[in-house]
Scaffold this motif. Structure first.
Motif, PDB file in Angstrom:
ATOM      1  N   SER A  72      -2.012   2.030   7.328  1.00 18.07           N
ATOM      2  CA  SER A  72      -1.286   2.404   8.547  1.00 18.07           C
ATOM      3  C   SER A  72       0.014   1.600   8.571  1.00 18.07           C
ATOM      4  CB  SER A  72      -2.142   2.105   9.778  1.00 18.07           C
ATOM      5  OG  SER A  72      -2.584   0.783   9.724  1.00 18.07           O
ATOM      6  N   THR A  73       0.803   1.796   9.631  1.00 16.69           N
ATOM      7  CA  THR A  73       2.152   1.217   9.561  1.00 16.69           C
ATOM      8  C   THR A  73       2.205  -0.295   9.839  1.00 16.69           C
ATOM      9  OG1 THR A  73       2.343   2.401  11.630  1.00 16.69           O
ATOM     10  CG2 THR A  73       3.776   3.115   9.852  1.00 16.69           C
ATOM     11  N   GLN A  74       1.598  -0.740  10.899  1.00 20.55           N
ATOM     12  CA  GLN A  74       1.789  -2.141  11.292  1.00 20.55           C
ATOM     13  C   GLN A  74       0.477  -2.900  11.444  1.00 20.55           C
ATOM     14  OE1 GLN A  74       4.521  -4.038  11.685  1.00 20.55           O
ATOM     15  NE2 GLN A  74       5.653  -2.325  10.816  1.00 20.55           N
ATOM     16  N   ASP A  75       0.415  -4.071  10.887  1.00 19.86           N
ATOM     17  CA  ASP A  75      -0.730  -4.959  11.081  1.00 19.86           C
ATOM     18  C   ASP A  75      -0.209  -6.342  10.734  1.00 19.86           C
ATOM     19  OD1 ASP A  75      -2.890  -6.650  10.399  1.00 19.86           O
ATOM     20  OD2 ASP A  75      -4.179  -4.946   9.976  1.00 19.86           O
ATOM     21  N   GLU A  76      -0.380  -7.264  11.657  1.00 19.11           N
ATOM     22  CA  GLU A  76       0.215  -8.584  11.428  1.00 19.11           C
ATOM     23  C   GLU A  76      -0.539  -9.394  10.393  1.00 19.11           C
ATOM     24  OE1 GLU A  76       0.726 -10.365  15.247  1.00 19.11           O
ATOM     25  OE2 GLU A  76       2.289  -8.922  15.755  1.00 19.11           O
ATOM     26  N   ASP A  77      -1.815  -9.020  10.150  1.00 20.23           N
ATOM     27  CA  ASP A  77      -2.642  -9.857   9.281  1.00 20.23           C
ATOM     28  C   ASP A  77      -2.625  -9.434   7.817  1.00 20.23           C
ATOM     29  OD1 ASP A  77      -3.407 -11.309  11.491  1.00 20.23           O
ATOM     30  OD2 ASP A  77      -5.034  -9.895  11.950  1.00 20.23           O
ATOM     31  N   HIS A  78      -2.254  -8.171   7.551  1.00 22.93           N
ATOM     32  CA  HIS A  78      -2.353  -7.670   6.173  1.00 22.93           C
ATOM     33  C   HIS A  78      -1.058  -6.989   5.757  1.00 22.93           C
ATOM     34  CE1 HIS A  78      -6.572  -7.660   7.648  1.00 22.93           C
ATOM     35  NE2 HIS A  78      -6.753  -8.236   6.482  1.00 22.93           N
ATOM     36  N   PRO A  79      -0.738  -7.065   4.460  1.00 24.33           N
ATOM     37  CA  PRO A  79       0.434  -6.328   3.992  1.00 24.33           C
ATOM     38  C   PRO A  79       0.146  -4.831   3.959  1.00 24.33           C
ATOM     39  CG  PRO A  79      -0.679  -7.380   2.149  1.00 24.33           C
ATOM     40  CD  PRO A  79      -1.405  -7.815   3.400  1.00 24.33           C
ATOM     41  N   CYS A  80       1.216  -4.042   3.976  1.00 26.49           N
ATOM     42  CA  CYS A  80       1.086  -2.577   3.963  1.00 26.49           C
ATOM     43  C   CYS A  80       1.212  -2.085   2.514  1.00 26.49           C
ATOM     44  CB  CYS A  80       2.202  -1.996   4.815  1.00 26.49           C
ATOM     45  SG  CYS A  80       2.290  -0.212   4.739  1.00 26.49           S
ATOM     46  N   VAL A  81       0.505  -1.015   2.181  1.00 28.45           N
ATOM     47  CA  VAL A  81       0.558  -0.479   0.810  1.00 28.45           C
ATOM     48  C   VAL A  81       1.976  -0.131   0.366  1.00 28.45           C
ATOM     49  CG1 VAL A  81      -1.798   0.435   0.661  1.00 28.45           C
ATOM     50  CG2 VAL A  81       0.011   1.838   1.670  1.00 28.45           C
ATOM     51  N   LEU A  82       2.866   0.182   1.323  1.00 28.68           N
ATOM     52  CA  LEU A  82       4.239   0.555   0.940  1.00 28.68           C
ATOM     53  C   LEU A  82       4.924  -0.583   0.191  1.00 28.68           C
ATOM     54  CD1 LEU A  82       5.536   2.474   4.086  1.00 28.68           C
ATOM     55  CD2 LEU A  82       4.600   3.400   1.968  1.00 28.68           C
ATOM     56  N   GLN A  83       4.482  -1.822   0.451  1.00 25.59           N
ATOM     57  CA  GLN A  83       5.082  -2.973  -0.229  1.00 25.59           C
ATOM     58  C   GLN A  83       4.770  -2.986  -1.725  1.00 25.59           C
ATOM     59  OE1 GLN A  83       4.027  -5.461   3.604  1.00 25.59           O
ATOM     60  NE2 GLN A  83       4.626  -6.822   1.958  1.00 25.59           N
ATOM     61  N   LEU A  84       3.811  -2.159  -2.132  1.00 30.97           N
ATOM     62  CA  LEU A  84       3.476  -2.084  -3.560  1.00 30.97           C
ATOM     63  C   LEU A  84       4.428  -1.142  -4.313  1.00 30.97           C
ATOM     64  CD1 LEU A  84      -0.363  -1.840  -2.997  1.00 30.97           C
ATOM     65  CD2 LEU A  84       0.825  -3.766  -4.079  1.00 30.97           C
ATOM     66  N   LEU A  85       5.281  -0.424  -3.554  1.00 33.03           N
ATOM     67  CA  LEU A  85       6.205   0.529  -4.193  1.00 33.03           C
ATOM     68  C   LEU A  85       7.577  -0.111  -4.344  1.00 33.03           C
ATOM     69  CD1 LEU A  85       5.422   3.688  -2.022  1.00 33.03           C
ATOM     70  CD2 LEU A  85       4.396   3.051  -4.212  1.00 33.03           C
ATOM     71  N   PRO A  86       8.357   0.313  -5.358  1.00 36.79           N
ATOM     72  CA  PRO A  86       9.726  -0.190  -5.450  1.00 36.79           C
ATOM     73  C   PRO A  86      10.522   0.218  -4.200  1.00 36.79           C
ATOM     74  CG  PRO A  86       9.211   1.325  -7.262  1.00 36.79           C
ATOM     75  CD  PRO A  86       8.024   1.285  -6.386  1.00 36.79           C
ATOM     76  N   THR A  87      11.449  -0.643  -3.773  1.00 37.02           N
ATOM     77  CA  THR A  87      12.188  -0.405  -2.525  1.00 37.02           C
ATOM     78  C   THR A  87      12.834   0.971  -2.499  1.00 37.02           C
ATOM     79  OG1 THR A  87      12.858  -2.668  -2.966  1.00 37.02           O
ATOM     80  CG2 THR A  87      13.680  -1.692  -0.939  1.00 37.02           C
ATOM     81  N   GLU A  88      13.395   1.395  -3.639  1.00 43.42           N
ATOM     82  CA  GLU A  88      14.156   2.650  -3.631  1.00 43.42           C
ATOM     83  C   GLU A  88      13.260   3.869  -3.395  1.00 43.42           C
ATOM     84  OE1 GLU A  88      13.965   0.571  -6.144  1.00 43.42           O
ATOM     85  OE2 GLU A  88      13.536   1.580  -8.030  1.00 43.42           O
ATOM     86  N   LEU A  89      11.945   3.703  -3.558  1.00 41.43           N
ATOM     87  CA  LEU A  89      11.029   4.833  -3.343  1.00 41.43           C
ATOM     88  C   LEU A  89      10.479   4.893  -1.935  1.00 41.43           C
ATOM     89  CD1 LEU A  89       8.653   5.170  -6.402  1.00 41.43           C
ATOM     90  CD2 LEU A  89      10.287   6.794  -5.532  1.00 41.43           C
ATOM     91  N   ARG A  90      10.663   3.807  -1.160  1.00 41.94           N
ATOM     92  CA  ARG A  90       9.924   3.697   0.101  1.00 41.94           C
ATOM     93  C   ARG A  90      10.489   4.543   1.231  1.00 41.94           C
ATOM     94  NH1 ARG A  90       9.498  -2.795   0.576  1.00 41.94           N
ATOM     95  NH2 ARG A  90       8.752  -3.112  -1.544  1.00 41.94           N
ATOM     96  N   ARG A  91      11.786   4.872   1.164  1.00 45.43           N
ATOM     97  CA  ARG A  91      12.440   5.519   2.309  1.00 45.43           C
ATOM     98  C   ARG A  91      11.724   6.819   2.697  1.00 45.43           C
ATOM     99  NH1 ARG A  91      17.115   8.602   2.548  1.00 45.43           N
ATOM    100  NH2 ARG A  91      17.201   8.442   0.309  1.00 45.43           N
ATOM    101  N   GLY A  92      11.259   6.891   3.935  1.00 48.84           N
ATOM    102  CA  GLY A  92      10.634   8.120   4.455  1.00 48.84           C
ATOM    103  C   GLY A  92       9.219   8.373   3.970  1.00 48.84           C
ATOM    104  N   ILE A  93       8.708   7.488   3.100  1.00 55.22           N
ATOM    105  CA  ILE A  93       7.370   7.719   2.522  1.00 55.22           C
ATOM    106  C   ILE A  93       6.283   7.274   3.500  1.00 55.22           C
ATOM    107  CG2 ILE A  93       5.797   6.728   0.781  1.00 55.22           C
ATOM    108  CD1 ILE A  93       7.329   8.633  -0.677  1.00 55.22           C
TER     109      ILE A  93
END
Ligand code: URA
Length: 228
Positions: A72-93
């Protein structure tokens, strides 16, 4: 497509900022600096400040989700899966469907909202296959009860027919058509067991590759995209 348009659509930069980057000599096409914004791009490798840009257009990704990441989008305790993608791929994903923080395996991500909607639509009945580890040995009647449908706490309708394949008394493959909140864990709770490990192997015809380690991702093939 013109190079300045390719740059702005693949990075989100305005067309005028993209042109400035071109004039500064920050852009290469197949390794050669190009300053001409009207150069046509058709399959060449375009880099901005040495970073390879993805061609504009919808993106469809398959990620091997590791434990400890949220979808999901926000959680203060855990990183989000989007952080596993290269920055240039993340937009709008966004994630097309979710897995719990402790669940591992196949997660699909896309910036194509209609495709994501089709994937999650109950009408499409896209089968999902999970490998489930259980705290207690499986009771003899569970396959039959899942085939009939079970009542989940807080739901009006019983679950749709699900199939169970027994690997060992405490490890099974479960195929379900729905994606209710914590569905697999709640189904096993409904029959008096407890899920101690959950891993998604397949959605529809899309199968998690054995070669992808947790945290690794790949683009879907055109056939996989079309299969949803
Ligand atoms: N069912 C669950 O209980 N958890 C998941 O992450 C996916 C399906």
């Amino acid at each position: 497509m013109r190079l300045d348009r390719f740059l702005s659509e693949s990075t989100g930069l305005t067309r005028s900022v993209a042109k400035k980057a071109l004039h500064r000599g920050d852009v290469t096409v197949d390794g050669i600096v190009v300053k001409n914004s009207s150069q046509q791009i058709d399959g060449q490798e375009v880099c901005l400040e040495g970073r390879l840009l993805m061609a504009p257009g919808p993106r469809y990704l398959l990620l091997h989700k590791p434990a400890g990441y949220i979808s999901s989008t926000q959680d203060e305790d855990h990183p989000c899966v989007l952080q596993l993608l290269p920055t240039e791929l993340r937009r709008g994903i966004q994630c097309a469907g979710r897995l719990d923080v402790d669940t591992t395996g196949l997660l699909l991500l896309t910036d194509d909202g209609q495709w994501s909607h089709r994937l999650r639509s109950p009408k499409k009945a896209c089968n999902k296959v999970y490998r489930v580890d259980l705290a207690e040995p499986l009771a003899a009647d569970v396959a039959e009860r899942f085939a009939q449908g079970v009542d989940l706490h807080g739901e009006d309708k019983t679950t749709l027919p699900a199939t169970l394949e027994v690997i060992t008394p405490t490890r099974v493959l479960l195929t379900i058509q729905e994606g209710k909140y914590h569905q697999v864990k709640r189904m096993f709770a409904a029959v008096g067991n407890h899920v101690s490990g959950l891993h998604r192997l397949q959605i529809g015809n899309i199968v998690l590759d054995d070669s992808l380690a947790p945290g690794e991702w790949r683009h879907l093939t055109a056939a996989e995209v079309a299969s949803i």
